[in-house]
Write a protein that holds these residues in place. Structure first.
Motif, PDB file in Angstrom:
ATOM      1  N   PHE A   1       0.882  -1.507   0.086  1.00 27.67           N
ATOM      2  CA  PHE A   1      -0.093  -0.089   0.032  1.00 27.67           C
ATOM      3  C   PHE A   1       0.914   1.150  -0.135  1.00 27.67           C
ATOM      4  O   PHE A   1       0.566   2.308  -0.673  1.00 27.67           O
ATOM      5  CB  PHE A   1      -0.993  -0.021   1.125  1.00 27.67           C
ATOM      6  N   ILE A   2       1.843   1.309   0.445  1.00 27.54           N
ATOM      7  CA  ILE A   2       2.676   2.670   0.731  1.00 27.54           C
ATOM      8  C   ILE A   2       3.743   2.786  -0.186  1.00 27.54           C
ATOM      9  O   ILE A   2       3.928   3.772  -0.820  1.00 27.54           O
ATOM     10  CB  ILE A   2       3.489   2.608   2.183  1.00 27.54           C
ATOM     11  N   GLY A   3       4.281   1.548  -0.768  1.00 22.68           N
ATOM     12  CA  GLY A   3       5.239   1.437  -2.001  1.00 22.68           C
ATOM     13  C   GLY A   3       4.594   2.298  -2.965  1.00 22.68           C
ATOM     14  O   GLY A   3       5.428   3.225  -3.499  1.00 22.68           O
ATOM     15  N   PRO A   4       3.451   2.081  -3.746  1.00 26.02           N
ATOM     16  CA  PRO A   4       3.077   2.876  -5.042  1.00 26.02           C
ATOM     17  C   PRO A   4       2.353   4.344  -4.569  1.00 26.02           C
ATOM     18  O   PRO A   4       2.206   5.049  -5.437  1.00 26.02           O
ATOM     19  CB  PRO A   4       2.450   1.957  -5.609  1.00 26.02           C
ATOM     20  N   THR A   5       2.177   4.618  -3.559  1.00 28.84           N
ATOM     21  CA  THR A   5       1.414   5.823  -3.061  1.00 28.84           C
ATOM     22  C   THR A   5       2.589   6.946  -2.455  1.00 28.84           C
ATOM     23  O   THR A   5       2.772   7.806  -3.018  1.00 28.84           O
ATOM     24  CB  THR A   5       0.264   5.437  -2.230  1.00 28.84           C
ATOM     25  N   TYR A   6       2.698   6.728  -1.136  1.00 30.13           N
ATOM     26  CA  TYR A   6       3.497   7.520  -0.183  1.00 30.13           C
ATOM     27  C   TYR A   6       4.968   7.546  -0.664  1.00 30.13           C
ATOM     28  O   TYR A   6       5.443   8.727  -0.555  1.00 30.13           O
ATOM     29  CB  TYR A   6       3.390   7.280   1.078  1.00 30.13           C
ATOM     30  N   ILE A   7       5.499   6.367  -0.966  1.00 26.75           N
ATOM     31  CA  ILE A   7       6.931   6.455  -1.214  1.00 26.75           C
ATOM     32  C   ILE A   7       7.356   7.672  -2.417  1.00 26.75           C
ATOM     33  O   ILE A   7       8.356   8.398  -2.420  1.00 26.75           O
ATOM     34  CB  ILE A   7       7.682   5.339  -1.391  1.00 26.75           C
ATOM     35  N   PRO A   8       6.620   7.399  -3.609  1.00 28.99           N
ATOM     36  CA  PRO A   8       6.942   8.147  -4.783  1.00 28.99           C
ATOM     37  C   PRO A   8       6.626   9.786  -4.516  1.00 28.99           C
ATOM     38  O   PRO A   8       7.581  10.640  -4.924  1.00 28.99           O
ATOM     39  CB  PRO A   8       6.150   7.764  -5.873  1.00 28.99           C
ATOM     40  N   TYR A   9       5.443  10.106  -3.629  1.00 29.12           N
ATOM     41  CA  TYR A   9       5.355  11.179  -3.251  1.00 29.12           C
ATOM     42  C   TYR A   9       6.708  11.818  -2.361  1.00 29.12           C
ATOM     43  O   TYR A   9       7.072  12.771  -2.532  1.00 29.12           O
ATOM     44  CB  TYR A   9       4.361  11.462  -2.579  1.00 29.12           C
ATOM     45  N   LEU A  10       7.054  11.256  -1.415  1.00 29.13           N
ATOM     46  CA  LEU A  10       8.304  11.610  -0.600  1.00 29.13           C
ATOM     47  C   LEU A  10       9.361  11.796  -1.244  1.00 29.13           C
ATOM     48  O   LEU A  10      10.203  12.883  -1.126  1.00 29.13           O
ATOM     49  CB  LEU A  10       8.396  10.392   0.473  1.00 29.13           C
ATOM     50  N   LEU A  11       9.836  10.807  -2.218  1.00 24.97           N
ATOM     51  CA  LEU A  11      10.958  10.812  -3.207  1.00 24.97           C
ATOM     52  C   LEU A  11      10.986  12.131  -4.158  1.00 24.97           C
ATOM     53  O   LEU A  11      11.976  12.668  -4.203  1.00 24.97           O
ATOM     54  CB  LEU A  11      11.128   9.689  -3.951  1.00 24.97           C
ATOM     55  N   ALA A  12       9.777  12.382  -4.711  1.00 27.96           N
ATOM     56  CA  ALA A  12       9.633  13.231  -5.892  1.00 27.96           C
ATOM     57  C   ALA A  12       9.536  14.665  -5.283  1.00 27.96           C
ATOM     58  O   ALA A  12      10.461  15.719  -5.517  1.00 27.96           O
ATOM     59  CB  ALA A  12       8.338  12.944  -6.676  1.00 27.96           C
ATOM     60  N   ASP A  13       8.619  14.856  -4.312  1.00 27.32           N
ATOM     61  CA  ASP A  13       8.319  15.984  -3.741  1.00 27.32           C
ATOM     62  C   ASP A  13       9.309  16.744  -2.531  1.00 27.32           C
ATOM     63  O   ASP A  13       9.592  17.727  -2.517  1.00 27.32           O
ATOM     64  CB  ASP A  13       6.883  16.290  -3.299  1.00 27.32           C
ATOM     65  N   VAL A  14       9.616  15.876  -1.789  1.00 24.78           N
ATOM     66  CA  VAL A  14      10.461  16.139  -0.491  1.00 24.78           C
ATOM     67  C   VAL A  14      11.977  15.992  -0.878  1.00 24.78           C
ATOM     68  O   VAL A  14      12.618  16.948  -0.543  1.00 24.78           O
ATOM     69  CB  VAL A  14       9.938  15.327   0.951  1.00 24.78           C
TER      70      VAL A  14
ATOM     71  N   GLY B   1       8.919   4.450 -10.207  1.00 24.58           N
ATOM     72  CA  GLY B   1      10.063   2.936 -10.623  1.00 24.58           C
ATOM     73  C   GLY B   1      10.390   2.413  -9.218  1.00 24.58           C
ATOM     74  O   GLY B   1       9.874   1.336  -9.090  1.00 24.58           O
ATOM     75  N   ILE B   2      10.783   3.213  -8.258  1.00 26.24           N
ATOM     76  CA  ILE B   2      11.169   2.617  -7.017  1.00 26.24           C
ATOM     77  C   ILE B   2       9.716   2.244  -6.397  1.00 26.24           C
ATOM     78  O   ILE B   2       9.574   1.166  -5.610  1.00 26.24           O
ATOM     79  CB  ILE B   2      11.709   3.931  -6.261  1.00 26.24           C
ATOM     80  N   GLY B   3       8.904   2.961  -6.376  1.00 25.82           N
ATOM     81  CA  GLY B   3       7.502   2.723  -5.829  1.00 25.82           C
ATOM     82  C   GLY B   3       6.981   1.442  -6.343  1.00 25.82           C
ATOM     83  O   GLY B   3       6.250   0.526  -5.905  1.00 25.82           O
ATOM     84  N   LEU B   4       7.180   1.214  -7.852  1.00 25.50           N
ATOM     85  CA  LEU B   4       6.583  -0.119  -8.229  1.00 25.50           C
ATOM     86  C   LEU B   4       7.411  -1.335  -7.960  1.00 25.50           C
ATOM     87  O   LEU B   4       7.052  -2.432  -7.660  1.00 25.50           O
ATOM     88  CB  LEU B   4       6.698  -0.025  -9.881  1.00 25.50           C
ATOM     89  N   VAL B   5       8.752  -0.995  -7.671  1.00 25.44           N
ATOM     90  CA  VAL B   5       9.663  -2.338  -7.243  1.00 25.44           C
ATOM     91  C   VAL B   5       9.215  -2.452  -5.956  1.00 25.44           C
ATOM     92  O   VAL B   5       8.998  -3.722  -5.630  1.00 25.44           O
ATOM     93  CB  VAL B   5      11.069  -1.734  -7.276  1.00 25.44           C
ATOM     94  N   LEU B   6       8.981  -1.787  -4.994  1.00 25.99           N
ATOM     95  CA  LEU B   6       8.299  -1.764  -3.696  1.00 25.99           C
ATOM     96  C   LEU B   6       7.181  -2.658  -3.627  1.00 25.99           C
ATOM     97  O   LEU B   6       6.750  -3.617  -2.900  1.00 25.99           O
ATOM     98  CB  LEU B   6       8.437  -0.751  -2.935  1.00 25.99           C
ATOM     99  N   PHE B   7       6.276  -2.313  -4.783  1.00 22.79           N
ATOM    100  CA  PHE B   7       4.855  -2.943  -4.841  1.00 22.79           C
ATOM    101  C   PHE B   7       5.084  -4.460  -5.066  1.00 22.79           C
ATOM    102  O   PHE B   7       4.381  -5.220  -4.469  1.00 22.79           O
ATOM    103  CB  PHE B   7       4.108  -2.168  -5.822  1.00 22.79           C
ATOM    104  N   VAL B   8       5.959  -4.500  -6.015  1.00 20.58           N
ATOM    105  CA  VAL B   8       6.114  -5.965  -6.341  1.00 20.58           C
ATOM    106  C   VAL B   8       6.773  -6.917  -5.330  1.00 20.58           C
ATOM    107  O   VAL B   8       6.436  -7.922  -5.180  1.00 20.58           O
ATOM    108  CB  VAL B   8       6.971  -6.094  -7.969  1.00 20.58           C
ATOM    109  N   VAL B   9       7.600  -6.136  -4.595  1.00 21.19           N
ATOM    110  CA  VAL B   9       8.520  -6.951  -3.835  1.00 21.19           C
ATOM    111  C   VAL B   9       7.348  -7.199  -2.528  1.00 21.19           C
ATOM    112  O   VAL B   9       7.247  -8.350  -1.976  1.00 21.19           O
ATOM    113  CB  VAL B   9       9.551  -6.149  -3.119  1.00 21.19           C
ATOM    114  N   GLY B  10       6.322  -6.530  -2.254  1.00 18.30           N
ATOM    115  CA  GLY B  10       5.419  -6.718  -1.208  1.00 18.30           C
ATOM    116  C   GLY B  10       4.346  -7.816  -1.837  1.00 18.30           C
ATOM    117  O   GLY B  10       4.058  -8.352  -0.983  1.00 18.30           O
ATOM    118  N   LEU B  11       4.025  -7.727  -3.194  1.00 14.67           N
ATOM    119  CA  LEU B  11       3.268  -8.841  -3.503  1.00 14.67           C
ATOM    120  C   LEU B  11       3.925 -10.245  -3.557  1.00 14.67           C
ATOM    121  O   LEU B  11       3.420 -11.356  -3.267  1.00 14.67           O
ATOM    122  CB  LEU B  11       2.812  -8.665  -5.016  1.00 14.67           C
ATOM    123  N   VAL B  12       5.317 -10.102  -3.861  1.00 15.37           N
ATOM    124  CA  VAL B  12       5.974 -11.581  -3.713  1.00 15.37           C
ATOM    125  C   VAL B  12       6.173 -11.979  -2.491  1.00 15.37           C
ATOM    126  O   VAL B  12       5.913 -13.243  -2.141  1.00 15.37           O
ATOM    127  CB  VAL B  12       7.269 -11.239  -4.603  1.00 15.37           C
TER     128      VAL B  12
END
Length: 77
Positions: free
Chosen positions: A31-44, A54-65
């Motif tokens: 849940f946090i991988g594709p939502t909050y992490i890209p926001y924090l990385l891009a804006d903050v 891309g990093i958010g997508l990788v975290l999402f896939v790692v969570g699913l696996v």
């Protein structure tokens, strides 16, 4: 040869605390991988937008696996 119908336990995840912690960590990655992490990385942190997505997508896939692994090992029933 005979088959044993016993569940094969993965070493290190016998305790309830470890099972709960791994499950919560997998769900947070999903849940946090594709939502909050890209926001924090891009804006903050001012990282490029597509790199943060891309990093958010990788975290999402790692969570699913990780979640599929936990279901297959019967940690999550």
């Amino acid at each position: 040869m005979t088959e044993d119908n016993e569940d094969i336990q993965v070493s290190g995840i016998e305790s309830k605390f470890t099972k709960v912690t791994l499950t919560i960590f997998a769900v947070l990655l999903i849940f946090i991988g594709p939502t909050y992490i890209p926001y924090l990385l891009a804006d903050v942190l001012k990282l490029e937008y597509f790199a943060s997505i891309g990093i958010g997508l990788v975290l999402f896939v790692v969570g699913l696996v990780m979640l599929v692994f936990l279901v297959r090992k019967k940690v999550i029933t």
